[in-house]
Design a protein around this motif. Sequence first.
Motif, mmCIF file in Angstrom:
data_model
loop_
_atom_site.group_PDB
_atom_site.id
_atom_site.type_symbol
_atom_site.label_atom_id
_atom_site.label_comp_id
_atom_site.label_asym_id
_atom_site.label_seq_id
_atom_site.Cartn_x
_atom_site.Cartn_y
_atom_site.Cartn_z
ATOM 1 N N ASP A 75 -39.220 37.400 27.496
ATOM 2 C CA ASP A 75 -38.027 36.907 28.210
ATOM 3 C C ASP A 75 -37.069 36.226 27.230
ATOM 4 N N ALA A 76 -37.645 35.442 26.307
ATOM 5 C CA ALA A 76 -36.818 34.730 25.322
ATOM 6 C C ALA A 76 -36.215 35.716 24.332
ATOM 7 N N ASP A 77 -37.022 36.685 23.912
ATOM 8 C CA ASP A 77 -36.557 37.701 22.968
ATOM 9 C C ASP A 77 -35.359 38.472 23.511
ATOM 10 N N SER A 78 -35.418 38.818 24.792
ATOM 11 C CA SER A 78 -34.327 39.631 25.343
ATOM 12 C C SER A 78 -33.274 38.781 26.040
ATOM 13 N N ARG A 79 -33.384 37.442 25.898
ATOM 14 C CA ARG A 79 -32.399 36.533 26.479
ATOM 15 C C ARG A 79 -32.150 36.861 27.949
ATOM 16 N N LEU A 80 -33.223 37.021 28.677
ATOM 17 C CA LEU A 80 -33.106 37.349 30.095
ATOM 18 C C LEU A 80 -32.593 36.129 30.855
ATOM 19 N N GLY A 278 -14.110 37.511 39.746
ATOM 20 C CA GLY A 278 -14.264 38.960 39.662
ATOM 21 C C GLY A 278 -15.236 39.286 38.548
ATOM 22 N N GLU A 279 -15.901 40.416 38.650
ATOM 23 C CA GLU A 279 -16.936 40.783 37.697
ATOM 24 C C GLU A 279 -16.341 41.164 36.342
ATOM 25 N N ARG A 280 -17.019 40.688 35.290
ATOM 26 C CA ARG A 280 -16.536 41.013 33.954
ATOM 27 C C ARG A 280 -17.002 42.407 33.536
ATOM 28 N N ASP A 281 -16.090 43.160 32.955
ATOM 29 C CA ASP A 281 -16.385 44.507 32.489
ATOM 30 C C ASP A 281 -16.820 44.436 31.019
ATOM 31 N N PHE A 282 -18.119 44.607 30.754
ATOM 32 C CA PHE A 282 -18.636 44.461 29.397
ATOM 33 C C PHE A 282 -18.080 45.536 28.449
ATOM 34 N N LEU A 289 -13.496 42.668 21.406
ATOM 35 C CA LEU A 289 -14.075 41.635 20.543
ATOM 36 C C LEU A 289 -13.875 41.957 19.071
ATOM 37 N N PRO A 290 -13.503 40.938 18.268
ATOM 38 C CA PRO A 290 -13.412 41.143 16.826
ATOM 39 C C PRO A 290 -14.809 41.426 16.264
ATOM 40 N N GLU A 291 -14.882 41.798 14.985
ATOM 41 C CA GLU A 291 -16.162 42.143 14.402
ATOM 42 C C GLU A 291 -17.178 41.005 14.511
ATOM 43 N N GLY A 292 -18.380 41.337 14.859
ATOM 44 C CA GLY A 292 -19.445 40.345 15.004
ATOM 45 C C GLY A 292 -20.679 41.055 15.524
ATOM 46 N N THR A 293 -21.774 40.279 15.740
ATOM 47 C CA THR A 293 -23.015 40.897 16.216
ATOM 48 C C THR A 293 -23.076 40.826 17.734
ATOM 49 N N ILE A 294 -23.224 41.984 18.358
ATOM 50 C CA ILE A 294 -23.280 42.033 19.816
ATOM 51 C C ILE A 294 -24.683 42.411 20.257
ATOM 52 N N LYS A 295 -25.220 41.652 21.220
ATOM 53 C CA LYS A 295 -26.508 41.978 21.846
ATOM 54 C C LYS A 295 -26.266 41.957 23.329
ATOM 55 N N GLU A 296 -26.869 42.883 24.037
ATOM 56 C CA GLU A 296 -26.515 42.969 25.438
ATOM 57 C C GLU A 296 -27.718 43.359 26.265
ATOM 58 N N ASN A 297 -27.807 42.809 27.495
ATOM 59 C CA ASN A 297 -28.753 43.311 28.484
ATOM 60 C C ASN A 297 -27.965 43.484 29.781
ATOM 61 N N PRO A 298 -28.571 43.969 30.866
ATOM 62 C CA PRO A 298 -27.751 44.260 32.051
ATOM 63 C C PRO A 298 -27.026 43.049 32.640
ATOM 64 N N PHE A 308 -20.886 30.380 15.572
ATOM 65 C CA PHE A 308 -20.760 30.307 17.034
ATOM 66 C C PHE A 308 -21.384 31.518 17.722
ATOM 67 N N ARG A 309 -21.908 31.253 18.908
ATOM 68 C CA ARG A 309 -22.379 32.357 19.739
ATOM 69 C C ARG A 309 -21.697 32.252 21.105
ATOM 70 N N PHE A 310 -21.132 33.366 21.520
ATOM 71 C CA PHE A 310 -20.503 33.444 22.844
ATOM 72 C C PHE A 310 -21.421 34.252 23.739
ATOM 73 N N VAL A 311 -21.754 33.715 24.899
ATOM 74 C CA VAL A 311 -22.570 34.481 25.845
ATOM 75 C C VAL A 311 -21.749 34.702 27.110
ATOM 76 N N PHE A 312 -21.414 35.949 27.349
ATOM 77 C CA PHE A 312 -20.585 36.303 28.513
ATOM 78 C C PHE A 312 -21.480 36.737 29.663
ATOM 79 N N PHE A 313 -21.210 36.188 30.849
ATOM 80 C CA PHE A 313 -21.967 36.596 32.035
ATOM 81 C C PHE A 313 -21.091 37.474 32.917
ATOM 82 N N ARG A 314 -21.763 38.261 33.759
ATOM 83 C CA ARG A 314 -21.046 39.167 34.661
ATOM 84 C C ARG A 314 -20.085 38.434 35.589
ATOM 85 N N ASP A 315 -20.467 37.189 35.988
ATOM 86 C CA ASP A 315 -19.623 36.472 36.955
ATOM 87 C C ASP A 315 -18.381 35.842 36.314
ATOM 88 N N GLY A 316 -18.166 36.080 35.023
ATOM 89 C CA GLY A 316 -16.951 35.600 34.390
ATOM 90 C C GLY A 316 -17.171 34.401 33.472
#
Length: 339
Positions: A75-80, A278-282, A289-298, A308-316
Amino acid sequence: MSTERYSRQRLFSPIGDEGQQKMSGKHVLIVGVGALGTSCAEQLVRAGVGHLTLIDRDYVEWSNLQRQQLFSESDADSRLPKVVAAKSRLEQLNHEVHITGLIQDAGREELEALLGDVDVMIDATDNFETRLLMNDLSQMYRVPWIYGACVSSHGMSYTIIPGENACLRCLMDTIPMGGATCDTVGVISPAVQMVTAHQVTETLKLLVEDHEALTERFITFDLWKHRYSSISVDKIKKEDCPSCGTNPTYPALSIENQTKSAVLCGRNTVQIRPAQTGERDFEELKDRLPEGTIKENPFLLSYDQGDFRFVFFRDGRVLIHGTKDITEAKTMYQRIAGG
Ligand SMILES: [Zn+2]
């Protein structure tokens, strides 16, 4: 319902068959799915509450695993999101319980939408802004709630029955609630369990409608120092309290409406909740997004850039790790995600 599953609990006479039956028709809301939330949730699901709703805005991190009992390394590995990881584990423990998981901020709108149907609210948050919101909503909608907090080796718990005893706001002027957080002085897991032992016991009393058994006192303890006390709060209830007094104004409800960004308790993190909903469109976000490391789950997209780390959620919502400065966080957010 399997007859064996709850046999030891039904043998406990204050619950019995009748209490077990009542419990299976009740709905509990747990606000926050961290240490307190996962512990309360596991106990209530095993006990056979009918419906459990979990609300939390965060995702699982490695520093959670020491005490947040429903989460695993994967769970921690996949940032669930915590709510997703907790729900999946709880469903393995007892499929008879209906579990609702909400990956949301516990704001006024979100909580208010749930309260018409909830029998008890459990405080498993880490901040007083949310607690004061729960406190006002509890009075307004006549839903009991159970305060709980722990840090280091000590903790506190108190059951608030609207219209009956002193509310949290009444208490805050009298009882020191402390300003330390888990991130500054740490916390040991037994302190969490001690708080939830009180919270869940009080919840069970409410669910089986044994109101006479409720603890009317404010409980505090320090496990390391072996100090336990309970404080009588009979005389603390204030007639002119803006939350539970004779002419309530529910101050937390109006303040909360205006809050759009907040520094998360004890973490080097700012949360920004954009005004537009409104729901965010990933997919669209990734293009911008400018260049950087992106990791994503549903459920979320995390984007690392420098420190810095930005974590975007579906709810905005967006969590910005690496700063405690709201202005700096807002500026960076606007720069990378366009406001
Ligand atoms: Zn009050």
